[in-house]
Design a protein around this motif. Structure first.
Motif, mmCIF file in Angstrom:
data_model
loop_
_atom_site.group_PDB
_atom_site.id
_atom_site.type_symbol
_atom_site.label_atom_id
_atom_site.label_comp_id
_atom_site.label_asym_id
_atom_site.label_seq_id
_atom_site.Cartn_x
_atom_site.Cartn_y
_atom_site.Cartn_z
ATOM 1 N N HIS A 106 -14.758 -54.975 -17.340
ATOM 2 C CA HIS A 106 -14.693 -54.880 -18.798
ATOM 3 C C HIS A 106 -13.888 -56.037 -19.397
ATOM 4 N N HIS A 107 -12.849 -56.468 -18.703
ATOM 5 C CA HIS A 107 -11.970 -57.496 -19.255
ATOM 6 C C HIS A 107 -12.462 -58.915 -18.984
ATOM 7 N N ILE A 108 -13.023 -59.166 -17.785
ATOM 8 C CA ILE A 108 -13.363 -60.556 -17.447
ATOM 9 C C ILE A 108 -14.839 -60.770 -17.151
ATOM 10 N N GLY A 109 -15.635 -59.690 -17.132
ATOM 11 C CA GLY A 109 -17.057 -59.826 -16.843
ATOM 12 C C GLY A 109 -17.358 -59.531 -15.376
ATOM 13 N N TRP A 110 -18.612 -59.178 -15.077
ATOM 14 C CA TRP A 110 -18.936 -58.745 -13.722
ATOM 15 C C TRP A 110 -18.908 -59.894 -12.723
ATOM 16 N N ARG A 111 -19.336 -61.080 -13.135
ATOM 17 C CA ARG A 111 -19.346 -62.206 -12.193
ATOM 18 C C ARG A 111 -17.930 -62.624 -11.765
ATOM 19 N N PRO A 112 -17.000 -62.828 -12.713
ATOM 20 C CA PRO A 112 -15.620 -63.120 -12.280
ATOM 21 C C PRO A 112 -15.000 -61.989 -11.462
ATOM 22 N N ALA A 113 -15.379 -60.732 -11.756
ATOM 23 C CA ALA A 113 -14.851 -59.608 -10.993
ATOM 24 C C ALA A 113 -15.318 -59.681 -9.540
ATOM 25 N N PHE A 114 -16.594 -60.018 -9.328
ATOM 26 C CA PHE A 114 -17.111 -60.155 -7.969
ATOM 27 C C PHE A 114 -16.450 -61.324 -7.244
ATOM 28 N N LEU A 115 -16.198 -62.389 -7.963
ATOM 29 C CA LEU A 115 -15.512 -63.536 -7.346
ATOM 30 C C LEU A 115 -14.072 -63.164 -6.969
ATOM 31 N N THR A 116 -13.448 -62.323 -7.765
ATOM 32 C CA THR A 116 -12.096 -61.857 -7.445
ATOM 33 C C THR A 116 -12.099 -61.040 -6.162
ATOM 34 N N LEU A 176 -12.220 -51.665 -10.644
ATOM 35 C CA LEU A 176 -13.315 -52.620 -10.829
ATOM 36 C C LEU A 176 -13.953 -52.478 -12.203
ATOM 37 N N THR A 177 -14.096 -51.243 -12.666
ATOM 38 C CA THR A 177 -14.669 -51.020 -13.989
ATOM 39 C C THR A 177 -13.804 -51.670 -15.058
ATOM 40 N N ALA A 178 -12.483 -51.487 -14.950
ATOM 41 C CA ALA A 178 -11.578 -52.092 -15.918
ATOM 42 C C ALA A 178 -11.608 -53.623 -15.822
ATOM 43 N N LEU A 179 -11.623 -54.130 -14.588
ATOM 44 C CA LEU A 179 -11.657 -55.586 -14.397
ATOM 45 C C LEU A 179 -12.940 -56.183 -14.964
#
Length: 418
Positions: A173-183, A168-171
């Motif tokens: 970093h690459h796409i931002g926290w909001r897109p990571a939560f949506l993923t 999650l930390t890497a994700l």
């Protein structure tokens, strides 16, 4: 009168599908627990980004993150009562959707109020995951396999913590926290669809006859001193995972052992790897030997020694500290046996409620122990050894408390002892 068309479908296929119903339910329940754990820790992977985006102070972020537990903990009793009375499917499947919807809503929340509602949604849905998984284990599989399979469920969650934080930390970093939560929410949506298709209750699930009063199982459980003491033991032996692994470990390793932030995070992750192994290992050994009590006692004592070495005598060697933290987590994996002991002391119709009760006390204890260590740090002038001395003390108390318990005399345990 015409003959009815003969059914030419191969009955072996249908029989084979039925054979997989239980394992599929177990796999989906374990995946839900994994998903719940990732959703639980998600805010910790982007603390500064979430704080800046939502306008939170550090204290405000702590309150926001804790909303999950303030819903999760009291819901455990409700979940147990619901599952014992009506079975798991009708509650667990929508709970997956609610948990996924909550984490996705967090990713699009325009303000703090919506984000708080989303966090509550996530905690509410997640509250069905662990107890639901143990309910599946109890009703789909033989009692001789309960300790090992429930340990496997916990191992999935621990590995999810160890791997999920890094991923999650890497994700983020690459796409931002909001897109990571949506993923994460999208993963939950897929899990919901799979559960809708394949998650089924065992024929023995649900019992509206034994307890016509919905509170019947709870009344039976709260009268049992054994359940109360087991809940205390469970909370004490799980305390290092919640307190050291979940909050204060990184800070202690940096302050007292001069590790870098990256090295300390790597070392702390070994707690969860060890807990994952121990959850399965002690469950398998316990089921094979037919004993629970003395394995919990040995795990508490050995864990006390391992954590004591880290906190009081550990060097600045990252490998040595990581090995000790791995062993500490592994010995604490004996905590999973408290669920087996608790349910074996009750009748089949209260399994969901008794495991939920033990889990509620463990989660509730985290709400006490984490701030307690923080208060001791302030009181002692940031002396981590003094504040975290509570870790080996709790394990020592766990070892003493388990001695007062009587091991339930169950037929499958008697058979294993012969």
């Amino acid at each position: 009168m015409q003959d009815r068309p003969r059914d030419t479908r191969p009955h072996g296929i249908m029989h084979g599908m039925k054979q997989w119903t239980g394992p599929l339910a177990f796999a989906l329940a374990a995946l839900f627990f994994l998903f719940e754990f990732i959703s639980r820790i998600a805010p910790s992977t982007a603390t500064s980004l979430i704080s800046d985006d939502l306008g939170l102070t550090s204290a405000g972020l702590g309150v926001y993150s804790s909303l999950f537990f303030w819903v999760y903990a009291p819901m455990q009793i409700v979940v147990g009562l619901l599952l014992d009375r009506w079975g798991a499917r009708r509650f667990v499947v929508p709970a997956i959707a609610l948990c996924a919807g909550g984490i996705a809503l967090t990713g699009i929340a325009p303000n703090l109020a919506v984000a708080a509602i989303a966090r509550v949604m996530t905690g509410f849905g997640a509250s069905f995951a662990f107890v639901g998984a143990l309910y599946v284990v109890n009703h789909w599989f033989a009692p001789q396999r309960f300790a090992m399979l429930s340990g496997l469920v916990n191992a999935v969650g621990m590995l999810g913590t160890a791997v999920g934080v890094v991923w999650l930390t890497a994700l983020t970093h690459h796409i931002g926290w909001r897109p990571a939560f949506l993923t994460i929410g999208a993963f939950g949506a897929v899990l919901f669809i799979l559960a809708l298709m394949f998650y089924r209750d065992a024929p023995s699930a649900g019992d509206t006859d034994t307890h016509p009063n919905p509170l019947g199982p709870l009344k039976q459980i709260v009268k049992s001193p054994q359940v109360w003491l087991l809940s205390l033991v469970s909370a004490l032996i799980y305390m290092p995972i919640n307190v050291y692994g979940g909050l204060w470990g990184n800070e202690e390793l940096v302050a007292d052992h001069a590790l870098s932030a990256v090295a300390s995070e790597t070392a702390v992750s070994m707690v969860f790897w060890g807990m994952a192994l121990g959850s399965v290992l002690w469950g398998a050994i316990s089921d094979a030997l037919g004993h629970r009590k003395w394995i919990i006692f040995a795990g508490s004592v050995a864990g006390m020694l391992a954590w004591g070495w880290v906190i009081f005598g550990g060097s600045g060697n990252m490998l040595a500290l990581s090995a000790a933290l791995f062993l500490g987590g592994m010995f604490c994996g004996a905590q999973m046996l408290t669920y087996a002991m608790a349910k074996e002391g009750q009748d089949q119709s209260t399994v969901g409620t008794v495991t939920a009760f033990v889990n509620m006390i463990g989660i509730g204890a985290a709400l006490v122990f984490q701030p307690l260590v923080g208060w001791l740090l302030d009181l002692s002038g940031n002396d981590h050894a003094v504040a975290l001395s509570t870790v080996p003390i709790c394990l020592g108390l766990s070892a003493l408390a388990i001695l007062a318990l009587k091991e339930p005399d169950q037929p499958h345990l008697r058979k294993a002892r012969r």
